[in-house]
Each structure stands twice: as C-alpha cells, then as structure tokens.
Design a protein around this motif. Sequence first.
Motif, PDB file in Angstrom:
ATOM      1  N   LYS A   1       0.841   0.608   5.158  1.00 18.62           N
ATOM      2  CA  LYS A   1       2.040  -0.227   5.129  1.00 18.62           C
ATOM      3  C   LYS A   1       3.169   0.452   4.362  1.00 18.62           C
ATOM      4  O   LYS A   1       4.329   0.386   4.747  1.00 18.62           O
ATOM      5  CB  LYS A   1       1.698  -1.586   4.495  1.00 18.62           C
ATOM      6  CG  LYS A   1       2.846  -2.570   4.489  1.00 18.62           C
ATOM      7  CD  LYS A   1       2.413  -3.915   3.968  1.00 18.62           C
ATOM      8  CE  LYS A   1       2.089  -3.876   2.485  1.00 18.62           C
ATOM      9  NZ  LYS A   1       1.836  -5.221   1.933  1.00 18.62           N
ATOM     10  N   ASP A   2       2.802   1.138   3.287  1.00 18.78           N
ATOM     11  CA  ASP A   2       3.784   1.857   2.460  1.00 18.78           C
ATOM     12  C   ASP A   2       3.244   3.273   2.226  1.00 18.78           C
ATOM     13  O   ASP A   2       2.536   3.526   1.240  1.00 18.78           O
ATOM     14  CB  ASP A   2       3.986   1.121   1.132  1.00 18.78           C
ATOM     15  CG  ASP A   2       5.085   1.747   0.268  1.00 18.78           C
ATOM     16  OD1 ASP A   2       5.503   2.883   0.577  1.00 18.78           O
ATOM     17  OD2 ASP A   2       5.503   1.105  -0.715  1.00 18.78           O
ATOM     18  N   PRO A   3       3.528   4.215   3.131  1.00 17.77           N
ATOM     19  CA  PRO A   3       2.954   5.561   3.018  1.00 17.77           C
ATOM     20  C   PRO A   3       3.251   6.250   1.694  1.00 17.77           C
ATOM     21  O   PRO A   3       2.377   6.922   1.131  1.00 17.77           O
ATOM     22  CB  PRO A   3       3.603   6.312   4.193  1.00 17.77           C
ATOM     23  CG  PRO A   3       3.951   5.247   5.175  1.00 17.77           C
ATOM     24  CD  PRO A   3       4.338   4.065   4.341  1.00 17.77           C
ATOM     25  N   ALA A   4       4.480   6.082   1.171  1.00 16.19           N
ATOM     26  CA  ALA A   4       4.849   6.756  -0.080  1.00 16.19           C
ATOM     27  C   ALA A   4       3.991   6.253  -1.235  1.00 16.19           C
ATOM     28  O   ALA A   4       3.515   7.044  -2.069  1.00 16.19           O
ATOM     29  CB  ALA A   4       6.330   6.529  -0.379  1.00 16.19           C
ATOM     30  N   ARG A   5       3.771   4.928  -1.281  1.00 18.84           N
ATOM     31  CA  ARG A   5       2.936   4.372  -2.352  1.00 18.84           C
ATOM     32  C   ARG A   5       1.498   4.854  -2.204  1.00 18.84           C
ATOM     33  O   ARG A   5       0.835   5.197  -3.186  1.00 18.84           O
ATOM     34  CB  ARG A   5       2.998   2.845  -2.314  1.00 18.84           C
ATOM     35  CG  ARG A   5       2.055   2.164  -3.311  1.00 18.84           C
ATOM     36  CD  ARG A   5       2.249   0.659  -3.339  1.00 18.84           C
ATOM     37  NE  ARG A   5       1.210   0.020  -4.130  1.00 18.84           N
ATOM     38  CZ  ARG A   5       1.200  -0.018  -5.471  1.00 18.84           C
ATOM     39  NH1 ARG A   5       2.161   0.571  -6.160  1.00 18.84           N
ATOM     40  NH2 ARG A   5       0.231  -0.632  -6.120  1.00 18.84           N
ATOM     41  N   PHE A   6       1.005   4.887  -0.979  1.00 13.96           N
ATOM     42  CA  PHE A   6      -0.369   5.341  -0.755  1.00 13.96           C
ATOM     43  C   PHE A   6      -0.546   6.784  -1.239  1.00 13.96           C
ATOM     44  O   PHE A   6      -1.524   7.107  -1.922  1.00 13.96           O
ATOM     45  CB  PHE A   6      -0.701   5.236   0.742  1.00 13.96           C
ATOM     46  CG  PHE A   6      -2.041   5.815   1.105  1.00 13.96           C
ATOM     47  CD1 PHE A   6      -3.217   5.201   0.702  1.00 13.96           C
ATOM     48  CD2 PHE A   6      -2.130   6.991   1.852  1.00 13.96           C
ATOM     49  CE1 PHE A   6      -4.452   5.736   1.032  1.00 13.96           C
ATOM     50  CE2 PHE A   6      -3.352   7.533   2.182  1.00 13.96           C
ATOM     51  CZ  PHE A   6      -4.523   6.910   1.775  1.00 13.96           C
ATOM     52  N   VAL A   7       0.403   7.645  -0.898  1.00 17.16           N
ATOM     53  CA  VAL A   7       0.330   9.058  -1.330  1.00 17.16           C
ATOM     54  C   VAL A   7       0.351   9.143  -2.848  1.00 17.16           C
ATOM     55  O   VAL A   7      -0.389   9.933  -3.456  1.00 17.16           O
ATOM     56  CB  VAL A   7       1.483   9.861  -0.706  1.00 17.16           C
ATOM     57  CG1 VAL A   7       1.565  11.253  -1.333  1.00 17.16           C
ATOM     58  CG2 VAL A   7       1.299   9.979   0.808  1.00 17.16           C
TER      59      VAL A   7
END
Length: 632
Positions: free
Chosen positions: A615-621
């Motif tokens: 849902k939030d790729p930047a947060r996941f990374v």
Amino acid sequence: MTTETFEFQVEARQLLQLMIHSVYSNKDVFLRELVSNASDALDKLRLEKLRDDSLDADVSDLHIELDVDKEARTLTVRDNGIGMSYDEVGKLIGTIANSGTAAFLEELKEAKDAAGAEGLIGRFGVGFYSGFMAADEVTLVTRRAGEGQGTRWTSRGEATYTLERVDDAPQGTSVTLHLKPADPENQLHDYTSEWTLREIVKRYSDFITWPIRMVPEARDGQDAPGPETLNSMKALWARSRDEVSDDEYHELYKHISHDWREPLETIRLQAEGTFEYQALLFVPSHAPHDLFTRDFRRGVQLYVKRVFIMDDCEALLPPYLRFVKGVVDAQDLSLNVSREILQQDRHIRMMQRRLTKKVLSTVKEIKTKDADRYSTFWREFGTALKEGLVTDSENRDAILAVSSFATTHSADEPTTLAQYVERMKDGQDDIWFITGESRQSIENSPHMEAFRAKGIEVLLLTDAVDEVWVDAVGTYEGKKLRSVAKGEIDLGTEDEEKAGEEREKQAEEYAGLLGWMRERLEEDIKEVRLSTRLTVSPACVVSDAHDLTPALENMYRAMGQEVPRTKRILELNPGHALVKGLHQAYRASEDRTELAESAELLHTLAVLAEGGQPKDPARFVRLVADRLERTL
C-alpha cells in the motif's frame, strides 16, 4: 486541377517498404487483393442502391475489368462500384486507421519466416498496398457513386503520394499498375501476359460473384474480340461438397478474411424446411492480432438469395465466436434489412442458435479426432471461447466439453473438467482452482502449499476471463468449483478428531495475538486467523468465500465500474518460526510499538507473495531496511 503532395503516415510508409522489399514470396497475390477490393466496392454499391433508390448510380452492368497495355507495360484493374470521395482516398489510402498499427508492425518485424510475415499482412487487411510489389508506380482514379467529381491518387510507394481532383472520372475505381520488369527468379511474372492473368484469376478469384472481364489479344487475321469473362461466378456454398476442392474453399476464406493462411477447419451447413439457408464457415488457424480490441470487426457475410446484404453481420454468431469467418445465404429475408432489424428477427435468432451449435460440435469433433489441431485451436481461440461460459448459458455445457485448462497434474498437457473429476481423490468433493497472471506465479503461491503437500490437483487459470466464468459456472457434475485462495480450507487428515482438537488448542493459544493484529491492521484486513492451507510460508491473504478477488475488482474498475474496496483475511501459519516468534514477543512485552511494525511487514509480505503491491512502498522499504540494519 491543383495537384497536392502528401507524406505517407509513418506506419504506412514502414509497411510499404516491408511489403515491397521483404515480405511476399508469391507476388501473384497482388491481383487477388485488387480484385477482392473491386468485388467489395460492387457489393457496397448494390447494397447502397437497394437502400436508396434515388442514388444517381448505374447498376445495370456491375463488373470488374482487367485492361493490359503491353507497350506501356501497365495493368489496370477497374470496377464500376461505389468508388471513393477525395477525402476518403486520403483517409483510406494515405493512412492506416487502426489502433493496433504499431503493435502489428512490431509483430511483423519479429516474424521468423516469410510465411509468418505473409500471414500477418493478410490479417491486417492492406491489400491495396500489395500492388507495389509488382509496380514501380500506382495510379488510382476513382469517383464515388452520386458525386460529380473524381480523384486521382499517384505514388511510387516511397515517402509521398499526390492527390488531384478530376472531372472526367467514370463511376467506380481503376487501379493502374506501371509494372516492374518481369523477374521469374523472384517470382515476379509478366503481368501483361493474358495466360498469366487467366491463371491467377482462375486460381484465386473464380468464385467472385461479379464477372471479371478481359479483352483477349487479337489473333492474326481475326477481328478484335469482345470482352471475355474469366471466372465462373459460382457460389461455393451453393454447390455440393464433391464439386468443390479444398483449395477453392481456402481461396474463398482468404477472400473473406484477408488472411494468407489456410483455415483450420471448414464448416458446411444447409438448413431445409420452413426457413432455408446455407452456411459456409471457417475457423482460422491463427487469431487476428486485434481479436481482443474494441475495434475488431466480427461477424460473417450475409447474403439473401445470392445477393450480398451485409459484411460483418454480428447477429449471426455470438461475440465469443467472433473469430469465425464465412458466408450465410438465406432465402426468405428482406433484401432491405438493417443491423437493428436483424437483432430482432426471429429467423436470424434461429440461425444463430443453429450456427453456434454447429461450430461447437465441430470443435468437439476436432478435439476427439485430432489432438494437434485442437491444441492449435485452443491456443489461438480458447480465451475468446471461454467468454461464452459467462454469456451463453444455453450452450455452457457444450463449451465446457471443448474447454481445457492447465493443471498441476501435468506441466505440458492441459486437462478437461471431466478428466479432472476422474482423477479426484477419494473423499474430495470440490474442483479446486487458482487464478493469476502466469502459471509460474500461481504455482509458487502460498495458497498452493497444502494442496501440493497432499497431492491434490489444482486448475491453473491465467486468463482474465477465468476470474468470471468460474463463478458463472459454479458447479460441474455436482462438484463445486472452489478457489484455493478464498474461504476457509479443510483438506482433511487421517485423524480428523485429533486434528480438530489441535486446531482448537492453537486458536485458543493465539487468540490474543490474532485479536491484537486485527486491531492494528483494521484499515486493510477484516480478520486474522490461523491457516490450514500453509505448510511453508508464514502468512497469506485470502478473500472471503463470496467476496470479489482483487483481480476482479481491478477488472471492473478498468471497465469504468466503481466497486467498493474489499478487505481481505490474513491467515498465519502457527507452525512457522516467524509466527511463533511474533506470538512469543506479543506475550512477553507490553510495549508493542515495534511489534506493530513487524505485524505490518508480515501482512505486506503476504500481499507480495500473491503478486500484489504494498500500500505504501516507501514505508515498506524503510521498515525492511531498518530491520536489515539491525541484523548487521
């Protein structure tokens, strides 16, 4: 009159160069294409005159004419059909108005052999351009029926063409080819030869329903002969099977479809009784490149008592059989019918039902008798045919009987539902399937782990329509079609009582963690529960039994339909070390800030495992990078 010079559309110029220099091995077919275009123009004029008797057009002697000038080395193909206006010439000849042009050209360049390239050209239907294979220059003179002024188009097949308005053009169209020198080594024959022209017309265009005329050469000491008709003009569908060769059927197919390959199957049908009609249908051997585009022209040609009425008559076959080409000749329909009237006509509906059943029974016969040809058919048209499982409940059983699907039973051989049922394990009540973008991705899905461990066969469905037809069909021979990625799964064990007690004990033990995770992830999921389908992976996300899958939601949105976002279920594998560790950390600590991030990561990993996106790729990374940093 003023002559204007225009540049070819980029795609048209590329196509011209490919055709002139590298595509065709048999140059003779240019004449077939030009005669076919002339025949279409005559059909259109007769139909226009039927619909509008006030049209100022002479239809008393509609014909095609071949005119040779040996000294000037020109060949003219002339018709007195519908013709074109100035604007139509610029639009139809100077450009290729098709949304699939770029993809087609790319496919053409990648064709591995000349035969494949020829097939692609035919599928695209650009017969006029084939004239440049035999000519250094092409001149087209045309006047649309009912108009007073004509148009002259000229080009050498390079970067430009010219357009000029002319006052003395006769009704119809003439295409004059300024022929290249004969070159037999490259199959470029002498197209000023009467014998050569006769042979080409006989081979490719004998069945054309309009007379193709040519004035024979005058013999020594004889008066100049009159025009001679070169073709028999016999409708193949009206002749008995033993009077027609396969080659003649194949040439009719090529004329109708503009395909250069031979058809996979020829289907004849003659209905007698209160409503009589004849049909000659063809199943192509390759799917057109634009079969699944909105602009694809579907339907067969409709004749009434040998009079051409309509090209691409959609009412005669359902959309899922849109790849079928052919001719239907009815005896009792009005000559002045519109598409709207045909949709309501009971005779047309009767014909559609009969033709549909005939096509499906023919496919079933192919499947029974010729595995290789069936494999070709299903590879090319299976996706389209499966649309009928959704839209045609009357013929659903017949469609299922000729459908086959990839399966975990074999890496190469597809299976039918009947074969699947025969192989079902004792005690297995359901037919299991999984949908996804590719075989590799769904075979490696976490949802498959328990099925793989127990050796239960699963259908692997990778077409977009598979998301829909399985719900429409529902059951097969009393067996329910069930997704391995939806609802709760209970595959059973040897000791059901012991397994049930173990699950109850685990559910009680993990109740606190499951409730806490549901609260933390409530924006994305509606439930967290322990899984019976996982053996290797720590977690997976599944849909509720009656919910839309994410793929189906996306499909509806792509069609412009708004559907509410469905929350899914997160399942945890209590036997996995990561889930055990998460449970221990939950019980050991009251500050669960960091644990909440771990729960979020676990959920996102489950989404990724089935091919979804965070849902939030930047947060996941960022969260993954933080965890990795702590391990170093």
